[in-house]
Design an enzyme around this catalytic site. Structure first.
Site, PDB file in Angstrom:
ATOM      1  N   ASP A 444       0.836  -1.204   0.000  1.00 37.62           N
ATOM      2  CA  ASP A 444       0.000   0.000   0.000  1.00 37.62           C
ATOM      3  C   ASP A 444       0.871   1.255   0.000  1.00 37.62           C
ATOM      4  O   ASP A 444       2.077   1.209   0.290  1.00 37.62           O
ATOM      5  CB  ASP A 444      -0.899  -0.051   1.246  1.00 37.62           C
ATOM      6  CG  ASP A 444      -2.240   0.641   1.043  1.00 37.62           C
ATOM      7  OD1 ASP A 444      -2.346   1.468   0.130  1.00 37.62           O
ATOM      8  OD2 ASP A 444      -3.179   0.358   1.824  1.00 37.62           O
ATOM      9  N   ASP A 508     -10.657   1.860  -3.682  1.00 35.44           N
ATOM     10  CA  ASP A 508     -11.220   1.544  -2.364  1.00 35.44           C
ATOM     11  C   ASP A 508     -12.740   1.509  -2.421  1.00 35.44           C
ATOM     12  O   ASP A 508     -13.388   1.138  -1.444  1.00 35.44           O
ATOM     13  CB  ASP A 508     -10.789   2.600  -1.333  1.00 35.44           C
ATOM     14  CG  ASP A 508      -9.470   2.228  -0.682  1.00 35.44           C
ATOM     15  OD1 ASP A 508      -8.945   1.148  -0.972  1.00 35.44           O
ATOM     16  OD2 ASP A 508      -8.958   3.034   0.122  1.00 35.44           O
TER      17      ASP A 508
END
Ligand code: DGJ
Length: 706
Positions: A444, A508
């Site tokens: 990430d 997301d």
């Protein structure tokens, strides 16, 4: 004297002109052009010297030169102690092969050397441009910009660009090519969700199946600048390169700077064919063989647990996940020391023994015993001020002395170009991968860069180079470990990061209405087997919209499928549906991921259609999603594409009868005996679509019958 060079793919050609006074120029890129002679090329492209202009025409070359009178976006800008700021090059050598042209050029006055590479991937028709600048003088040359420039024909008069933001990536915009310059710039230090480095130019009104289109993508994971402009002397061009901070790249004697690759794909049959070429090119380079290693169904803990990692709850999830058909269990953010929320812990890559007494072995054992693989979340480039790492090494971050750092998600960015930082991160990741059986990393990166200074000097270029090196070292040491590129969702998706990674977290946002739109746009450049697509709960966490389960499952089906929800939230009926759809995914994933992923023009704009056709055209699957209501009593017919006109296909529809409460008006295509149709008829007449509810979908499955 002009010299003409040609590269040919299977469907397209590119012709480059190199002349004595100027750098090489793209004079033709389009449908295969094999027989044209040099004489014809010279005659047809002879420039007009107009009154009121320079006596020598500045070439709209791959690196257009300010020093040659090109007053648009110069391909090269820089200076040497305020000198040598308008260089002019002479080509000194050209190397050619069927797949590559390499032009060497020199400016003896400015003491600079330039190499321009043009490549053609002859199987996929993807072209590549890359340039390198070398300083041959004793003094430093400060580079401001080196960008590759592709000259395009006047009929490519419409532009498709990308914008968006967190959880709403890959939003597209269309406009006629304006008289003013179009600039898409990214200064955020990661590929970005608001200025994706890609652009398409095409004949006005181009669609998925019609029009001539040119797609360009800069394979870069840092800052970039993309310019589309109509040049004053006629012609138009798209230029793309890294966006550099002042002083960011300084070349000492014999040092070189290379641009990121600029990749291009041309199609005379619309956007979907252009995308297919990009997909095939990408598939060739990925460290992934989906035929022998089918893409495993993921379970990701994030939306199920967020930071609350409690062994009992985790073990229960492991059991539930295995029972429902999951094949890889991923422990997301929250497993390491001090990480109870997003204010602390980043940088301390040691298992939090308060949450996981004795380490992660208990969990990995449970995962493995259930026949699943285990994956772990990292955010290696980041550090929270509230961490042991930062307390020990406050100087390890990118910063400018004398200023308070602007935080993003309460975190700072580590300076990867410092060897001690690089070594620390490598050691931490390598030791966890060596200690535990970890099959997958979710890598990430959750903030934009502000004042990214290393010893006071801007350092995005070096940061990104170091990131690639770090990923490459992990790849070399742990070749079977798969890496997913995630960056607040889809903020780091590009062809260069995909040299080191095998999956991307597209967004997301897992709301299927959003995802249907996003996935269509994502697919303009990227293929489906690497697209992480998960199913979450009824009410999406990022939009608050509620959707039915079947639509959520159908939306994830062609990508790399996964679940990301508290499995307790599923009713017994839901569980059965999930199990059935995961089985369907497993039965069909090799076809989904090895076939051609295409988009189809729909009769109404509220409908989106994409599908997969096997390379032998014996099997096809098309998903039609309704994102709104129909303005008419029934939609028009959907003409399929990519089928074999000579073959006959049986048609079967998959849909969720419960999803269509009010709107569903079934027709023959939804019946069990929907019929057998020729590819020719399906592509020419098309299918009369039924009326379906908003936020629902139908999948048409087509199989060749002998
Ligand atoms: C952002 C990612 O996109 C999410 O999926 C999740 O991994 C969080 N970060 C964790 O902090």
């Amino acid at each position: 004297m002009n010299v003409w060079y040609r590269l040919h793919g299977a469907r397209s050609s590119i012709v480059i002109k190199s002349c004595q006074h100027g750098l090489p120029e793209v004079v033709y890129w389009g449908k295969t052009l094999k027989s044209v002679s040099d004489d014809e090329l010279a005659g047809l492209t002879d420039a007009v010297l107009t009154a009121g202009y320079l006596d020598q025409f500045p070439v709209l070359s791959i690196i257009p030169e300010l020093g040659a009178g090109f007053h648009g976006e110069a391909g090269l800008e820089g200076h040497r102690q305020r000198q040598h700021w308008a260089p002019r090059f002479q080509v000194t050598a050209v190397e050619t092969s069927d797949r590559e042209l390499v032009f060497d050029a020199r400016d003896e006055v400015a003491q600079l050397m330039l190499t321009i590479k043009v490549t053609m991937d002859t199987e996929t028709d993807v072209v590549g441009f890359r340039s390198s600048l070398t300083n041959t003088a004793d003094s430093e040359f400060l580079l401001h910009r080196l960008g590759n420039t592709v000259s395009l024909p006047a009929y490519a008069d419409e532009l498709l660009t990308f914008h968006g933001h967190w959880a709403r990536e890959f939003v597209t915009g269309r406009q006629r090519w304006p008289a003013n310059r179009v600039v898409k710039e990214n200064r955020k230090g990661r590929t970005s969700s608001d200025a994706f480095p890609g652009i398409v130019a095409g004949t006005p009104g181009f669609s998925e199946q019609s029009g001539e289109v040119y797609g360009l993508h800069l394979a870069a994971s840092g800052n970039h600048r993309l310019v589309a402009e109509k040049a004053v002397q006629g012609g138009r061009y798209i230029q793309a390169g890294e966006w550099l901070y002042p002083g960011e790249v300084a070349l000492a004697k014999d040092e070189s700077y290379s641009t990121p690759w600029l990749y291009g794909s041309w199609s005379g049959d619309g956007l979907s064919q252009m995308s297919l070429q990009f997909h095939r090119f990408l598939k060739k380079r990925l460290r992934l063989d989906v035929a022998t290693q089918p893409r495993k169904v993921h379970f990701n803990s994030w939306e199920a647990l967020y930071f609350s990692h409690e062994p009992k709850a985790l073990l229960k999830l492991v059991d539930q996940a295995a029972a429902i058909g999951v094949e890889r269990f991923i422990l997301d953010d929250g497993w390491f020391r001090g990480r109870n929320d997003d204010t602390a812990g980043l940088g301390d890559w040691y298992v939090d023994e308060r949450k996981h007494p004795g380490g992660l072995q208990y969990l990995i054992d449970a995962v493995n015993q259930k026949g699943m693989e285990f994956g772990l979340w990292f955010e290696p480039e980041m550090v929270n001020p509230d961490s042991d790492l930062y307390r020990a090494h406050p100087d390890w971050v990118l910063k400018l002395d004398g200023y308070d750092q602007v935080l993003g998600r309460n975190q700072m960015v580590l300076d990867l170009s410092r060897p001690e930082v690089f070594d620390y991160l490598y050691e931490r990741i390598d030791s966890l991968l060596s200690q535990y059986r970890i099959d997958y990393i979710k890598w990430d990166m959750n903030r934009d860069l502000v004042q990214p200074g290393s010893a006071g000097v801007a350092s995005v270029h070096r940061q990104v180079e170091a990131l690639y090196r770090l990923m490459a070292s992990i790849n070399d040491a742990h070749p079977t470990v798969e890496i997913e590129s995630c960056s607040s969702g889809g903020a780091r998706i590009d062809f260069e990061i995909l040299r080191y990674t095998q999956r991307v977290w597209a967004s997301d946002c897992i709301d299927p209405v959003e995802r249907q739109r996003l996935q269509q746009a994502y697919s303009i450049f990227f293929s489906n087997e690497i697209m992480g697509s998960h199913v979450s709960v009824e009410k999406a966490h990022t939009t608050g919209r509620s959707t039915n389960l079947m639509f959520r499952l159908m939306t994830s089906l062609y990508g790399h499928m996964g679940l990301e929800l508290a499995l307790d939230s599923l009713s017994a009926d839901d569980e059965t549906t999930v199990r059935q759809l995961l089985k369907y995914y497993k039965d069909n994933r090799t076809f989904f991921h090895t076939g051609d992923w295409i988009r189809v023009d729909t009769p109404e704009s509220y409908l989106l259609c994409n599908g997969v056709v096997s390379t032998d055209k014996r099997r096809a699957s098309f998903t039609i999603a309704a994102l709104d209501r129909c303005d008419y009593l029934m939609p028009g017919r959907l003409r399929l594409t990519g089928l074999d006109p000579e073959k006959r296909y049986s048609l079967t529809a998959i849909h969720d009868p419960y999803a269509h409460h009010g709107q569903l008006r079934p027709n023959r295509t939804l019946a069990a005996d929907a019929g057998i149709y020729s590819g020719d008829a399906l592509m020419k007449i098309g299918i009369q679509l039924p009326v379906i509810d908003v936020a629902s979908a139908i999948i048409y499955d087509l199989n060749v019958v002998e």
